[in-house]
Write a protein that holds these residues in place. Structure first.
Motif, PDB file in Angstrom:
ATOM      1  N   LYS A   1       3.793   0.907  -3.514  1.00  0.00           N
ATOM      2  CA  LYS A   1       5.212   0.758  -3.236  1.00  0.00           C
ATOM      3  C   LYS A   1       5.656  -0.596  -3.776  1.00  0.00           C
ATOM      4  CE  LYS A   1       5.929   3.882   0.600  1.00  0.00           C
ATOM      5  NZ  LYS A   1       6.560   4.085   1.938  1.00  0.00           N
TER       6      LYS A   1
ATOM      7  N   TRP B   1       9.829  -4.371   9.027  1.00  0.00           N
ATOM      8  CA  TRP B   1       8.448  -4.019   9.363  1.00  0.00           C
ATOM      9  C   TRP B   1       7.596  -5.272   9.556  1.00  0.00           C
ATOM     10  CZ3 TRP B   1       3.674  -4.608   6.836  1.00  0.00           C
ATOM     11  CH2 TRP B   1       2.615  -3.872   7.387  1.00  0.00           C
TER      12      TRP B   1
ATOM     13  N   LYS C   1       1.501   4.588  -7.637  1.00  0.00           N
ATOM     14  CA  LYS C   1       0.313   4.391  -6.795  1.00  0.00           C
ATOM     15  C   LYS C   1       0.501   3.314  -5.729  1.00  0.00           C
ATOM     16  CE  LYS C   1      -2.823   5.912 -10.456  1.00  0.00           C
ATOM     17  NZ  LYS C   1      -3.974   5.534 -11.319  1.00  0.00           N
TER      18      LYS C   1
ATOM     19  N   SER D   1      10.421   1.664   2.553  1.00  0.00           N
ATOM     20  CA  SER D   1      10.740   2.184   1.220  1.00  0.00           C
ATOM     21  C   SER D   1      11.523   1.199   0.356  1.00  0.00           C
ATOM     22  CB  SER D   1      11.540   3.491   1.347  1.00  0.00           C
ATOM     23  OG  SER D   1      10.760   4.468   2.018  1.00  0.00           O
TER      24      SER D   1
ATOM     25  N   ASP E   1      -2.249  -4.609   3.264  1.00  0.00           N
ATOM     26  CA  ASP E   1      -0.858  -4.142   3.283  1.00  0.00           C
ATOM     27  C   ASP E   1      -0.030  -4.540   2.067  1.00  0.00           C
ATOM     28  OD1 ASP E   1      -1.092  -3.024   5.959  1.00  0.00           O
ATOM     29  OD2 ASP E   1      -1.150  -5.114   6.650  1.00  0.00           O
TER      30      ASP E   1
ATOM     31  N   ARG F   1       0.844  -1.206   0.000  1.00  0.00           N
ATOM     32  CA  ARG F   1       0.000   0.000   0.000  1.00  0.00           C
ATOM     33  C   ARG F   1       0.872   1.247   0.000  1.00  0.00           C
ATOM     34  NH1 ARG F   1       0.073   1.519   5.559  1.00  0.00           N
ATOM     35  NH2 ARG F   1       0.394  -0.269   6.952  1.00  0.00           N
ATOM     36  N   PRO F   2       0.389   2.335  -0.560  1.00  0.00           N
ATOM     37  CA  PRO F   2       1.216   3.546  -0.684  1.00  0.00           C
ATOM     38  C   PRO F   2       1.652   4.147   0.649  1.00  0.00           C
ATOM     39  CG  PRO F   2      -1.071   3.975  -1.306  1.00  0.00           C
ATOM     40  CD  PRO F   2      -0.928   2.495  -1.196  1.00  0.00           C
ATOM     41  N   THR F   3       0.923   3.853   1.724  1.00  0.00           N
ATOM     42  CA  THR F   3       1.268   4.422   3.034  1.00  0.00           C
ATOM     43  C   THR F   3       2.097   3.469   3.894  1.00  0.00           C
ATOM     44  OG1 THR F   3      -0.863   3.605   3.874  1.00  0.00           O
ATOM     45  CG2 THR F   3      -0.781   5.890   3.081  1.00  0.00           C
ATOM     46  N   LEU F   4       2.537   2.368   3.323  1.00  0.00           N
ATOM     47  CA  LEU F   4       3.320   1.400   4.093  1.00  0.00           C
ATOM     48  C   LEU F   4       4.640   2.042   4.540  1.00  0.00           C
ATOM     49  CD1 LEU F   4       2.955  -1.676   4.801  1.00  0.00           C
ATOM     50  CD2 LEU F   4       4.565  -2.127   2.962  1.00  0.00           C
ATOM     51  N   PRO F   5       4.998   1.945   5.831  1.00  0.00           N
ATOM     52  CA  PRO F   5       6.211   2.606   6.333  1.00  0.00           C
ATOM     53  C   PRO F   5       7.492   1.834   6.023  1.00  0.00           C
ATOM     54  CG  PRO F   5       5.084   1.516   8.124  1.00  0.00           C
ATOM     55  CD  PRO F   5       4.201   1.353   6.916  1.00  0.00           C
TER      56      PRO F   5
ATOM     57  N   GLY G   1      -5.382   1.277   0.976  1.00  0.00           N
ATOM     58  CA  GLY G   1      -4.766   1.046   2.273  1.00  0.00           C
ATOM     59  C   GLY G   1      -5.503   0.088   3.177  1.00  0.00           C
TER      60      GLY G   1
END
Length: 324
Positions: free
Chosen positions: A215, A141, A213, A133, A196, A127-131, A193
């Motif tokens: 990761k 994570w 859009k 990179s 995951d 998802r784009p908000t996954l912490p 979101g």
């Protein structure tokens, strides 16, 4: 009486031979056992254009989704063996034998094999908000969130389900599997979101990766891919999951008993279609590799599928994930 029967049999054989020689004299249908818009559907629609040009007939795509692809496959297995109803199926042709206890067809007995089409690597996306990179951060994570990670897939037996299953076994971290009724709703929830991670075919993920859009963490091939959107993605093998290599292949099939003259024409047309420059370009843009080796031959493709049945059977039985 006996002479009349012999004559009748001879006439029937002559009519059948004549029909095979005239093939195709009407539109040919390729059944895709999944919903429209998914990765297998994209392959089928591109192939339909190239194949139609070779057969000099319209080739239409019919979507018959449900039960992990087995409903569409069953429809073709029971169709008239005349070459006008074909099946384009992915790796599910091999995995369904282990996933389904009451499968209404046998992959190596109920179809005439026409040849393999392509191989499609997978991509591990989030998802784009996954912490996280990159893949190293993703592993940290995952370890910090054991029991909380949701892994989406397009349904039992789907390519995303199989890849996700092997990924969990490889990293030795259990995740909550969230099955959807197709790739589109799974991707929608990933983008939003609600889940995951997902491991899916490049034919489906490239547009989302290129558009920023989702990761993207890795590809599942042994070698890096050349498609622009995937050029900078490392392989899972290079990131520590040695030997991790998942490619979702597609093949073309006809009902058992289709005349050899017809299957011969279809195989010849398929071989020519896979050399079509536009078809190759479209596949390469999505990270897919068009088959050019011996698996284009029906016998070799069937041998390959038999080996895949054995390979995936081990992984599926180890996971204990079955459908009724």
């Amino acid at each position: 009486m006996k002479k009349s029967l012999v004559t009748l049999i001879a006439m029937s054989a002559a009519l059948a031979a004549g029909s095979a020689l005239a093939f195709p004299d009407k539109a040919v249908t390729i059944v895709v056992p999944f919903s429209a818009g998914g990765p297998t559907d994209k392959v089928a629609r591109d192939l339909a254009v190239a194949l139609g040009a070779q057969l000099k007939q319209t080739v239409v795509v019919e979507n018959v989704g449900g039960a992990g692809g087995t409903l569409g496959a069953t429809k073709v297995a029971k169709a008239a063996p005349d070459g006008y109803t074909l099946l384009l199926y992915h790796i599910g042709m091999a995995t369904s034998a282990s996933l389904y206890r009451n499968l209404p067809f046998k992959a190596t007995e109920d179809f005439e094999y026409l040849g393999m089409i392509n191989e499609v690597p997978m991509t591990l996306i989030g998802r784009p908000t996954l912490p996280a990179s990159n893949y190293a951060e993703l592993v940290k994570w995952l370890e910090a969130n054991k029991g909380k990670v949701n892994l989406a897939n397009a349904g039992l037996g789907a390519a995303s389900h199989l890849c996700g299953l092997l990924f969990q076994q490889s990293v030795k971290i259990d995740m909550t599997t969230v099955p959807y009724k197709g790739t589109a709703p799974a991707m929608t929830d990933l983008l939003g979101g609600q889940v995951d991670l997902m491991c899916d075919q490049t034919t489906n993920t490239v547009p989302q990766i290129a558009g920023g859009k989702v990761k993207a963490f890795a590809v599942t091939s042994m070698q890096p891919l050349t498609a622009p959107a995937l050029a900078n993605l490392p392989t899972l093998d290079s990131q520590g999951l040695k030997g991790f290599n998942v490619a979702i292949w597609h093949g073309l099939y006809a009902p058992k008993g289709t005349p050899a003259a017809v299957t011969g024409k279809l195989n010849e047309a398929l071989r020519a279609a896979l050399k079509d420059a536009d078809f190759i370009k479209k596949q390469e843009a999505l990270g897919a590799v068009v088959v050019t080796d011996g698996r284009l031959a029906p016998a070799e493709h069937k041998k390959f599928v038999a080996a895949e049945i054995d390979k995936w059977g081990v992984a599926i039985k180890a996971a204990g994930q079955y459908a009724d």
